[in-house]
Write a protein that holds these residues in place. Structure first.
Motif, PDB file in Angstrom:
ATOM      1  N   LEU A   3       0.815  -1.216   0.000  1.00  0.00           N
ATOM      2  CA  LEU A   3       0.000   0.000   0.000  1.00  0.00           C
ATOM      3  C   LEU A   3       0.854   1.273   0.000  1.00  0.00           C
ATOM      4  CD1 LEU A   3      -2.892   1.263   0.258  1.00  0.00           C
ATOM      5  CD2 LEU A   3      -2.543   1.181   2.723  1.00  0.00           C
ATOM      6  N   ASP A   4       1.825   1.350   0.898  1.00  0.00           N
ATOM      7  CA  ASP A   4       2.637   2.567   0.986  1.00  0.00           C
ATOM      8  C   ASP A   4       3.447   2.820  -0.279  1.00  0.00           C
ATOM      9  OD1 ASP A   4       1.786   3.420   3.520  1.00  0.00           O
ATOM     10  OD2 ASP A   4       3.207   2.082   4.519  1.00  0.00           O
ATOM     11  N   VAL A   5       3.901   1.752  -0.923  1.00  0.00           N
ATOM     12  CA  VAL A   5       4.668   1.894  -2.167  1.00  0.00           C
ATOM     13  C   VAL A   5       3.769   2.465  -3.266  1.00  0.00           C
ATOM     14  CG1 VAL A   5       5.900   0.632  -3.985  1.00  0.00           C
ATOM     15  CG2 VAL A   5       6.295   0.067  -1.572  1.00  0.00           C
ATOM     16  N   ILE A   6       2.557   1.941  -3.353  1.00  0.00           N
ATOM     17  CA  ILE A   6       1.601   2.434  -4.361  1.00  0.00           C
ATOM     18  C   ILE A   6       1.270   3.896  -4.091  1.00  0.00           C
ATOM     19  CG2 ILE A   6      -0.763   2.227  -5.247  1.00  0.00           C
ATOM     20  CD1 ILE A   6      -0.487  -0.821  -4.810  1.00  0.00           C
ATOM     21  N   LEU A   7       1.001   4.224  -2.835  1.00  0.00           N
ATOM     22  CA  LEU A   7       0.644   5.608  -2.505  1.00  0.00           C
ATOM     23  C   LEU A   7       1.785   6.569  -2.819  1.00  0.00           C
ATOM     24  CD1 LEU A   7      -1.372   5.109   0.809  1.00  0.00           C
ATOM     25  CD2 LEU A   7      -2.267   5.602  -1.485  1.00  0.00           C
ATOM     26  N   LYS A   8       3.013   6.153  -2.598  1.00  0.00           N
ATOM     27  CA  LYS A   8       4.158   7.012  -2.946  1.00  0.00           C
ATOM     28  C   LYS A   8       4.229   7.235  -4.458  1.00  0.00           C
ATOM     29  CE  LYS A   8       6.200   8.520   0.657  1.00  0.00           C
ATOM     30  NZ  LYS A   8       6.071   9.938   0.920  1.00  0.00           N
ATOM     31  N   GLN A   9       3.905   6.212  -5.239  1.00  0.00           N
ATOM     32  CA  GLN A   9       3.910   6.356  -6.698  1.00  0.00           C
ATOM     33  C   GLN A   9       2.790   7.299  -7.152  1.00  0.00           C
ATOM     34  OE1 GLN A   9       3.794   2.174  -7.824  1.00  0.00           O
ATOM     35  NE2 GLN A   9       5.971   2.240  -8.332  1.00  0.00           N
ATOM     36  N   VAL A  10       1.621   7.167  -6.541  1.00  0.00           N
ATOM     37  CA  VAL A  10       0.500   8.047  -6.876  1.00  0.00           C
ATOM     38  C   VAL A  10       0.821   9.481  -6.452  1.00  0.00           C
ATOM     39  CG1 VAL A  10      -1.958   8.537  -6.480  1.00  0.00           C
ATOM     40  CG2 VAL A  10      -1.178   6.172  -6.787  1.00  0.00           C
ATOM     41  N   GLU A  11       1.420   9.632  -5.285  1.00  0.00           N
ATOM     42  CA  GLU A  11       1.837  10.960  -4.823  1.00  0.00           C
ATOM     43  C   GLU A  11       2.805  11.597  -5.825  1.00  0.00           C
ATOM     44  OE1 GLU A  11       4.821  12.651  -1.439  1.00  0.00           O
ATOM     45  OE2 GLU A  11       3.405  11.107  -0.782  1.00  0.00           O
ATOM     46  N   HIS A  33      -1.274  19.631   0.104  1.00  0.00           N
ATOM     47  CA  HIS A  33      -2.732  19.551   0.367  1.00  0.00           C
ATOM     48  C   HIS A  33      -3.271  18.158   0.064  1.00  0.00           C
ATOM     49  CE1 HIS A  33      -7.013  20.319   0.292  1.00  0.00           C
ATOM     50  NE2 HIS A  33      -7.046  20.142  -1.012  1.00  0.00           N
ATOM     51  N   PRO A  34      -3.066  17.599  -1.136  1.00  0.00           N
ATOM     52  CA  PRO A  34      -3.567  16.239  -1.373  1.00  0.00           C
ATOM     53  C   PRO A  34      -2.987  15.199  -0.412  1.00  0.00           C
ATOM     54  CG  PRO A  34      -2.984  17.283  -3.451  1.00  0.00           C
ATOM     55  CD  PRO A  34      -2.530  18.198  -2.352  1.00  0.00           C
ATOM     56  N   ILE A  35      -1.750  15.376  -0.006  1.00  0.00           N
ATOM     57  CA  ILE A  35      -1.164  14.438   0.964  1.00  0.00           C
ATOM     58  C   ILE A  35      -1.924  14.518   2.286  1.00  0.00           C
ATOM     59  CG2 ILE A  35       0.871  13.951   2.391  1.00  0.00           C
ATOM     60  CD1 ILE A  35       2.592  14.761  -0.063  1.00  0.00           C
ATOM     61  N   ARG A  36      -2.200  15.727   2.753  1.00  0.00           N
ATOM     62  CA  ARG A  36      -2.946  15.869   4.019  1.00  0.00           C
ATOM     63  C   ARG A  36      -4.358  15.302   3.893  1.00  0.00           C
ATOM     64  NH1 ARG A  36      -0.488  21.525   4.708  1.00  0.00           N
ATOM     65  NH2 ARG A  36      -2.390  22.201   3.680  1.00  0.00           N
ATOM     66  N   VAL A  37      -4.989  15.512   2.740  1.00  0.00           N
ATOM     67  CA  VAL A  37      -6.333  14.956   2.525  1.00  0.00           C
ATOM     68  C   VAL A  37      -6.268  13.427   2.570  1.00  0.00           C
ATOM     69  CG1 VAL A  37      -8.207  14.719   0.836  1.00  0.00           C
ATOM     70  CG2 VAL A  37      -7.183  16.967   1.263  1.00  0.00           C
ATOM     71  N   MET A  38      -5.280  12.851   1.901  1.00  0.00           N
ATOM     72  CA  MET A  38      -5.130  11.394   1.916  1.00  0.00           C
ATOM     73  C   MET A  38      -4.858  10.890   3.330  1.00  0.00           C
ATOM     74  SD  MET A  38      -2.807   8.683   2.144  1.00  0.00           S
ATOM     75  CE  MET A  38      -1.210   9.419   1.854  1.00  0.00           C
ATOM     76  N   GLU A  39      -3.972  11.563   4.054  1.00  0.00           N
ATOM     77  CA  GLU A  39      -3.643  11.113   5.405  1.00  0.00           C
ATOM     78  C   GLU A  39      -4.845  11.178   6.330  1.00  0.00           C
ATOM     79  OE1 GLU A  39      -0.217  13.542   6.295  1.00  0.00           O
ATOM     80  OE2 GLU A  39       1.151  12.105   5.325  1.00  0.00           O
ATOM     81  N   LEU A  48      -7.587   1.291  -0.924  1.00  0.00           N
ATOM     82  CA  LEU A  48      -6.635   1.889  -1.851  1.00  0.00           C
ATOM     83  C   LEU A  48      -7.258   2.897  -2.823  1.00  0.00           C
ATOM     84  CD1 LEU A  48      -3.721   2.071  -2.860  1.00  0.00           C
ATOM     85  CD2 LEU A  48      -4.189   0.069  -4.294  1.00  0.00           C
ATOM     86  N   PRO A  49      -8.384   2.593  -3.477  1.00  0.00           N
ATOM     87  CA  PRO A  49      -8.944   3.588  -4.406  1.00  0.00           C
ATOM     88  C   PRO A  49      -9.294   4.925  -3.745  1.00  0.00           C
ATOM     89  CG  PRO A  49      -9.860   1.437  -4.868  1.00  0.00           C
ATOM     90  CD  PRO A  49      -9.097   1.313  -3.577  1.00  0.00           C
ATOM     91  N   ILE A  50      -9.763   4.893  -2.507  1.00  0.00           N
ATOM     92  CA  ILE A  50     -10.085   6.138  -1.800  1.00  0.00           C
ATOM     93  C   ILE A  50      -8.808   6.934  -1.556  1.00  0.00           C
ATOM     94  CG2 ILE A  50     -10.922   7.125   0.381  1.00  0.00           C
ATOM     95  CD1 ILE A  50     -12.915   4.803   0.531  1.00  0.00           C
ATOM     96  N   LEU A  51      -7.776   6.266  -1.074  1.00  0.00           N
ATOM     97  CA  LEU A  51      -6.527   6.954  -0.756  1.00  0.00           C
ATOM     98  C   LEU A  51      -5.862   7.509  -2.013  1.00  0.00           C
ATOM     99  CD1 LEU A  51      -5.187   4.510   1.976  1.00  0.00           C
ATOM    100  CD2 LEU A  51      -6.555   6.600   2.279  1.00  0.00           C
ATOM    101  N   CYS A  52      -5.907   6.739  -3.104  1.00  0.00           N
ATOM    102  CA  CYS A  52      -5.354   7.231  -4.378  1.00  0.00           C
ATOM    103  C   CYS A  52      -6.145   8.427  -4.892  1.00  0.00           C
ATOM    104  CB  CYS A  52      -5.344   6.108  -5.419  1.00  0.00           C
ATOM    105  SG  CYS A  52      -4.140   4.815  -5.065  1.00  0.00           S
ATOM    106  N   ALA A  53      -7.470   8.331  -4.832  1.00  0.00           N
ATOM    107  CA  ALA A  53      -8.308   9.439  -5.299  1.00  0.00           C
ATOM    108  C   ALA A  53      -8.089  10.687  -4.447  1.00  0.00           C
ATOM    109  CB  ALA A  53      -9.779   9.034  -5.292  1.00  0.00           C
ATOM    110  N   ALA A  54      -7.840  10.508  -3.149  1.00  0.00           N
ATOM    111  CA  ALA A  54      -7.557  11.664  -2.295  1.00  0.00           C
ATOM    112  C   ALA A  54      -6.294  12.381  -2.776  1.00  0.00           C
ATOM    113  CB  ALA A  54      -7.410  11.217  -0.844  1.00  0.00           C
ATOM    114  N   ILE A  77       0.021   0.100 -11.695  1.00  0.00           N
ATOM    115  CA  ILE A  77       0.358  -0.177 -10.294  1.00  0.00           C
ATOM    116  C   ILE A  77      -0.756  -0.837  -9.496  1.00  0.00           C
ATOM    117  CG2 ILE A  77       2.116   1.626 -10.153  1.00  0.00           C
ATOM    118  CD1 ILE A  77       0.025   3.396  -8.729  1.00  0.00           C
ATOM    119  N   MET A  78      -1.953  -0.999 -10.100  1.00  0.00           N
ATOM    120  CA  MET A  78      -3.049  -1.639  -9.357  1.00  0.00           C
ATOM    121  C   MET A  78      -4.010  -2.333 -10.314  1.00  0.00           C
ATOM    122  SD  MET A  78      -5.459   1.603  -8.172  1.00  0.00           S
ATOM    123  CE  MET A  78      -4.138   2.525  -7.432  1.00  0.00           C
TER     124      MET A  78
END
Length: 191
Positions: A3-11, A33-39, A48-54, A77-78
């Motif tokens: 999960l964290d690897v995917i989120l870093k790629q999306v970030e 801002h998007p990082i804070r929204v995701m966090e 995962l889809p919610i966190l990526c969309a955030a 990546i997914m």
């Protein structure tokens, strides 16, 4: 993939899409801002889809990146189903009633129509929007004049968006109410 690897790629994708954009009123790169929204969303879900969309929630609205480019990247990546869900959430979160497309509508009318539209988007999209609203309340410190407009619009959105995560919605309501009280704006709790 973890999960964290995917989120870093999306970030990284979102950061690249936003390029040199900065957060209004600060010198921060826009991606903060998007990082804070995701966090914030991650405090309530690990889907995962919610966190990526955030992370991607402003990409279609604020950059030249297309839906197809987002989809093509996410597919690397997914799974296809997660890609479709994340892309759909980003589309739901992208304002439709923007000034460029509706130049004859004033801001108030556009925002009312947007609130009406947002009242019927998916619960997951509303959850992300709650976090987005929460994070954007910093405007009360940075631009009190515009904050009076933004906070009322956020309040109206929260009044009609009732299907997302209830705990995050309550947190957003409390944050907006606190910001409104700081600016001495009258408020009534969203139902």
């Amino acid at each position: 993939m973890e999960l964290d690897v995917i989120l870093k790629q999306v970030e990284a994708f979102a950061n690249n899409a936003h390029g040199s954009q900065q957060r209004k009123y600060t010198a921060d790169p826009y991606i903060v801002h998007p990082i804070r929204v995701m966090e914030m969303c991650r405090q309530y879900t690990d889907h995962l889809p919610i966190l990526c969309a955030a992370l991607l929630h402003d990409v279609l609205e604020d950059t030249l990146t297309t839906k197809l480019e987002i989809e093509s990247f996410l597919r690397t990546i997914m799974s296809d189903s997660f890609t479709e869900e994340a892309t759909s959430l980003v589309e739901e979160l992208t304002d439709v009633y923007v000034k460029d497309k509706f130049p004859r509508m004033n801001r108030r009318t556009r925002k009312q129509k947007e609130a009406e539209r947002m009242s019927s988007v998916s619960a997951n999209a509303q959850t992300i929007k709650y976090a987005d609203i929460f994070d954007n309340t910093d405007i009360a410190y940075n631009d009190p004049d515009f904050a009076r407009i933004y906070l009322r619009e956020a309040w109206e959105l929260l009044a009609v968006m009732k299907n997302g995560n209830p705990d995050l919605r309550s947190k957003a309501i409390r944050q907006v109410e606190s910001s409104m009280q700081r600016l001495k704006l009258l408020s009534f709790p969203p139902e």
